[in-house]
Scaffold this active site. Structure first.
Site, mmCIF file in Angstrom:
data_model
loop_
_atom_site.group_PDB
_atom_site.id
_atom_site.type_symbol
_atom_site.label_atom_id
_atom_site.label_comp_id
_atom_site.label_asym_id
_atom_site.label_seq_id
_atom_site.Cartn_x
_atom_site.Cartn_y
_atom_site.Cartn_z
ATOM 1 N N ASP A 1 -7.054 4.235 -4.437
ATOM 2 C CA ASP A 1 -7.698 4.050 -3.128
ATOM 3 C C ASP A 1 -8.340 5.418 -2.846
ATOM 4 O O ASP A 1 -8.588 6.185 -3.787
ATOM 5 C CB ASP A 1 -6.668 3.639 -2.048
ATOM 6 C CG ASP A 1 -7.337 3.121 -0.766
ATOM 7 O OD1 ASP A 1 -7.752 1.955 -0.746
ATOM 8 O OD2 ASP A 1 -7.475 3.886 0.206
ATOM 9 N N LYS B 1 0.871 -1.182 0.000
ATOM 10 C CA LYS B 1 0.000 0.000 0.000
ATOM 11 C C LYS B 1 0.900 1.222 0.000
ATOM 12 O O LYS B 1 2.040 1.161 0.465
ATOM 13 C CB LYS B 1 -0.885 0.025 1.255
ATOM 14 C CG LYS B 1 -2.138 0.847 1.083
ATOM 15 C CD LYS B 1 -3.199 0.059 0.344
ATOM 16 C CE LYS B 1 -4.438 0.856 0.081
ATOM 17 N NZ LYS B 1 -5.542 -0.022 -0.364
HETATM 18 P P1 NDP Z 1 -12.999 7.539 -2.751
HETATM 19 O O1 NDP Z 1 -11.961 8.561 -2.528
HETATM 20 O O2 NDP Z 1 -13.546 7.329 -4.103
HETATM 21 O O3 NDP Z 1 -14.238 7.793 -1.784
HETATM 22 C C1 NDP Z 1 -14.083 7.867 -0.409
HETATM 23 C C2 NDP Z 1 -15.433 8.224 0.205
HETATM 24 O O4 NDP Z 1 -15.355 8.080 1.611
HETATM 25 C C3 NDP Z 1 -15.822 9.663 -0.054
HETATM 26 O O5 NDP Z 1 -17.222 9.758 -0.105
HETATM 27 C C4 NDP Z 1 -15.258 10.369 1.160
HETATM 28 O O6 NDP Z 1 -15.911 11.591 1.469
HETATM 29 C C5 NDP Z 1 -15.515 9.352 2.241
HETATM 30 N N1 NDP Z 1 -14.497 9.502 3.283
HETATM 31 C C6 NDP Z 1 -13.173 9.371 3.137
HETATM 32 N N2 NDP Z 1 -12.525 9.612 4.274
HETATM 33 C C7 NDP Z 1 -13.459 9.915 5.151
HETATM 34 C C8 NDP Z 1 -13.403 10.262 6.501
HETATM 35 N N3 NDP Z 1 -12.247 10.370 7.174
HETATM 36 N N4 NDP Z 1 -14.579 10.484 7.116
HETATM 37 C C9 NDP Z 1 -15.748 10.384 6.445
HETATM 38 N N5 NDP Z 1 -15.844 10.058 5.155
HETATM 39 C C10 NDP Z 1 -14.717 9.835 4.517
HETATM 40 O O7 NDP Z 1 -12.367 6.171 -2.179
HETATM 41 P P2 NDP Z 1 -12.831 4.681 -2.456
HETATM 42 O O8 NDP Z 1 -14.287 4.603 -2.661
HETATM 43 O O9 NDP Z 1 -11.916 4.107 -3.481
HETATM 44 O O10 NDP Z 1 -12.440 3.976 -1.073
HETATM 45 C C11 NDP Z 1 -13.364 3.848 0.005
HETATM 46 C C12 NDP Z 1 -12.902 2.737 0.931
HETATM 47 O O11 NDP Z 1 -12.841 1.501 0.213
HETATM 48 C C13 NDP Z 1 -11.515 2.911 1.531
HETATM 49 O O12 NDP Z 1 -11.498 2.344 2.821
HETATM 50 C C14 NDP Z 1 -10.620 2.084 0.613
HETATM 51 O O13 NDP Z 1 -9.435 1.678 1.271
HETATM 52 C C15 NDP Z 1 -11.556 0.911 0.340
HETATM 53 N N6 NDP Z 1 -11.272 0.133 -0.874
HETATM 54 C C16 NDP Z 1 -11.176 0.703 -2.089
HETATM 55 C C17 NDP Z 1 -10.973 -0.064 -3.215
HETATM 56 C C18 NDP Z 1 -10.933 0.519 -4.578
HETATM 57 O O14 NDP Z 1 -10.815 -0.255 -5.535
HETATM 58 N N7 NDP Z 1 -11.054 1.809 -4.764
HETATM 59 C C19 NDP Z 1 -10.803 -1.519 -3.112
HETATM 60 C C20 NDP Z 1 -11.017 -2.043 -1.775
HETATM 61 C C21 NDP Z 1 -11.224 -1.234 -0.712
HETATM 62 P P3 NDP Z 1 -15.226 12.983 1.042
HETATM 63 O O15 NDP Z 1 -15.361 13.063 -0.429
HETATM 64 O O16 NDP Z 1 -16.012 13.991 1.780
HETATM 65 O O17 NDP Z 1 -13.806 12.893 1.504
HETATM 66 O O1 2IT Z 2 -7.844 -1.748 -0.894
HETATM 67 C C1 2IT Z 2 -7.777 -2.201 -2.054
HETATM 68 O O2 2IT Z 2 -7.879 -3.401 -2.280
HETATM 69 C C2 2IT Z 2 -7.582 -1.249 -3.148
HETATM 70 N N1 2IT Z 2 -7.549 -0.056 -2.908
HETATM 71 C C3 2IT Z 2 -7.405 -1.744 -4.557
HETATM 72 C C4 2IT Z 2 -6.006 -2.212 -4.771
HETATM 73 C C5 2IT Z 2 -5.653 -2.586 -6.187
HETATM 74 O O3 2IT Z 2 -4.471 -2.839 -6.395
HETATM 75 O O4 2IT Z 2 -6.513 -2.630 -7.078
#
Ligand code: NDP
Ligand code: 2IT
Length: 449
Positions: free
Chosen positions: A166, A126
């Protein structure tokens, strides 16, 4: 916990004193694996746990860049290459002001287990930065990404380490990072990053994969308990990549999403959240969820306050935390149980505290654990890498079917582990044990490295 687990955990706490999230993630895994250690006594002799909790390599670097006012800004960059046991280091980059070493290490640690569950050859890593893309111009984001990659490039490669997105890193950031990598290397090495746009080597359905995968896992888990998603109400924290496509698949499966949030507040729309509008606000305009009210005046908006998320007070059947870590605390879990929630699906990484998960289990709430339930994103990244290797592409439907099968297999692995070790419907422990076993066996075979 047995003596071996206890001593490893104590050591981790001493060595990583100021890293609460990392200690939390290690604690959750170590608390689950006792049954398998009882059967495999050799794991202790081989110091499997000690090796698993120590990252292979940590890289930290300065990221200087120039903002639109001509001021030089300095951020900190990170890449934690945790494990290359079963494939090249693989995992996302997070750009958010809260990023620190503890957060990147917890995410890297969890990624090893998640990636093992996919059944695909990917190790765990990461990275990220405390850079905040919010409110920055495209030009500022580009300059930051170029500076970040000017250091990171020497540590990555399509057979070495493959970053992706992420929080705060989506298609725009991956594009700028890829452009700079390609320029420095003077070569098109398509598989060095995943989450690329389709027009220069990305995979169809990667954008949708994490959210869709979460719902495939949820469907399998519910079906093992004689339930389904039809007619159920769903609340989703976040409105980013994972949240949006979890909502889309929930609708496709016949559920109704009645609330979504961002870091400022929550929108409650009992008719069903208008997902096209959320996509417009978040993916196109990069705005705040509050703007939803401009088009729909008959909805409720509640502001978040520090350490309080109103979303978990809303009555619903299913809760999908898809924002960030430690989003559902024990207090939130109590409210959700009181309101009759019967399943929780972790779209984010470590969104529920350990005591919240225990409370759910004691109250018969099914929990789809992050390492398994959100693995669809990284699994589809691996499918993107394989398409890059064969210089070909699969259709959306082909990728989605592969994703669906992977999620079904992951659920079955979690369930089989839970059945084998008499854990009932504790799929959190099931996921940890199933992943741990694969990794421990690979470690045994590869000698002391
Ligand atoms: P994005 O940046 O697309 O979206 C994040 C969302 O969560 C936004 O709506 C954001 O609001 C909100 N958010 C972030 N931080 C906070 C906080 N401290 N308090 C409240 N709300 C918060 O990220 P992703 O959707 O990609 O990721 C979301 C989660 O999923 C994370 O935990 C990530 O590690 C996990 N994840 C992501 C993957 C991926 O493929 N993208 C794969 C597997 C897991 P705001 O816009 O107001 O900041
Ligand atoms: O938490 C996760 O699994 C991710 N943010 C996606 C990682 C990836 O390499 O696609």
């Amino acid at each position: 916990m047995n003596n071996y687990l206890d001593s490893v955990l104590k050591d981790v706490k001493i060595k990583n004193l100021n890293e609460p999230e990392f200690i939390q993630a290690v604690n959750e895994v170590l608390s689950s694996v006792e049954p398998i250690l009882d059967v495999h006594k050799e794991y202790e002799d081989l110091s499997i746990l000690e090796r698993m909790v120590e990252p292979e390599r940590i890289i930290m670097f300065r990221v200087p860049w120039v903002n639109d006012n001509g001021k030089i800004v300095v951020n900190r960059g990170y890449r934690v290459q945790f494990s290359s046991l079963i494939g090249p280091y693989k995992g996302g980059l997070r750009f958010h002001p809260s990023v620190n070493l503890s957060i990147i290490k917890f995410l890297g640690f969890e990624q090893i287990f998640k990636n093992a569950l996919t059944g695909l050859p990917i190790g765990g890593a990461k990275g990220g930065s405390d850079f905040d893309p919010k409110g920055k111009s495209d030009a500022e984001v580009m300059r930051f990404c170029q500076s970040f990659m000017t250091e990171l490039y020497r540590h990555i490669g399509q057979d070495v380490d493959v970053p992706a997105g992420d929080i705060g890193v989506g298609g725009r950031e991956i594009g700028y990072l890829f452009g700079q990598y390609k320029r420095i290397r003077n070569a098109y090495e398509g598989g060095v990053l995943t989450g690329k746009d389709i027009c220069y080597g990305g995979s169809l359905a990667r954008k949708e994969a994490t959210g869709y995968g979460l719902l495939f896992y949820m469907r399998e888990m519910l079906s093992a308990h004689g339930q389904d998603l039809k007619g159920k109400t769903v609340i989703i924290s976040g409105s980013g990549n994972v949240a949006i496509y979890a909502a889309e698949k929930a609708y496709q499966m016949g559920a109704t999403v009645i609330a979504m949030s961002d870091s400022n507040g929550v929108i409650i729309d009992k008719k069903g959240i208008d997902l096209d509008l959320i996509k417009q606000i978040k993916e196109v305009e990069r705005g705040r969820i509050k703007e939803y009210m401009k088009k729909h005046s008959d909805v409720t908006y509640i502001e978040n306050t520090p350490n309080y998320s109103p979303i978990w007070e809303i009555k619903a059947d299913i809760a999908l935390p898809c924002a960030t870590q430690n989003d559902i605390t024990l207090e939130d879990a109590k409210k959700l149980v009181l309101n009759g929630v019967f399943a929780v699906g972790e779209g984010a990484n470590m969104p529920c505290t350990y005591d919240a998960i225990e409370y759910f289990h004691h109250n018969g709430v099914l929990v789809a654990p992050a390492k398994a339930a959100n693995a669809g994103g990284v699994a589809t990244s691996a499918i993107e890498m394989s398409q890059n290797s064969i210089r070909y592409y699969y259709t959306f439907e082909e990728v989605e079917r592969k994703l669906e099968n992977i999620m079904i297999n992951i659920f079955n692995d979690c369930k089989n582990a839970a059945d084998t070790y008499n854990l009932g419907s504790n799929y959190v422990a099931g996921a940890n044990i199933a992943a741990f076993k694969k990794l421990a066996e690979a470690m045994k075979m590869q000698g002391v490295v």
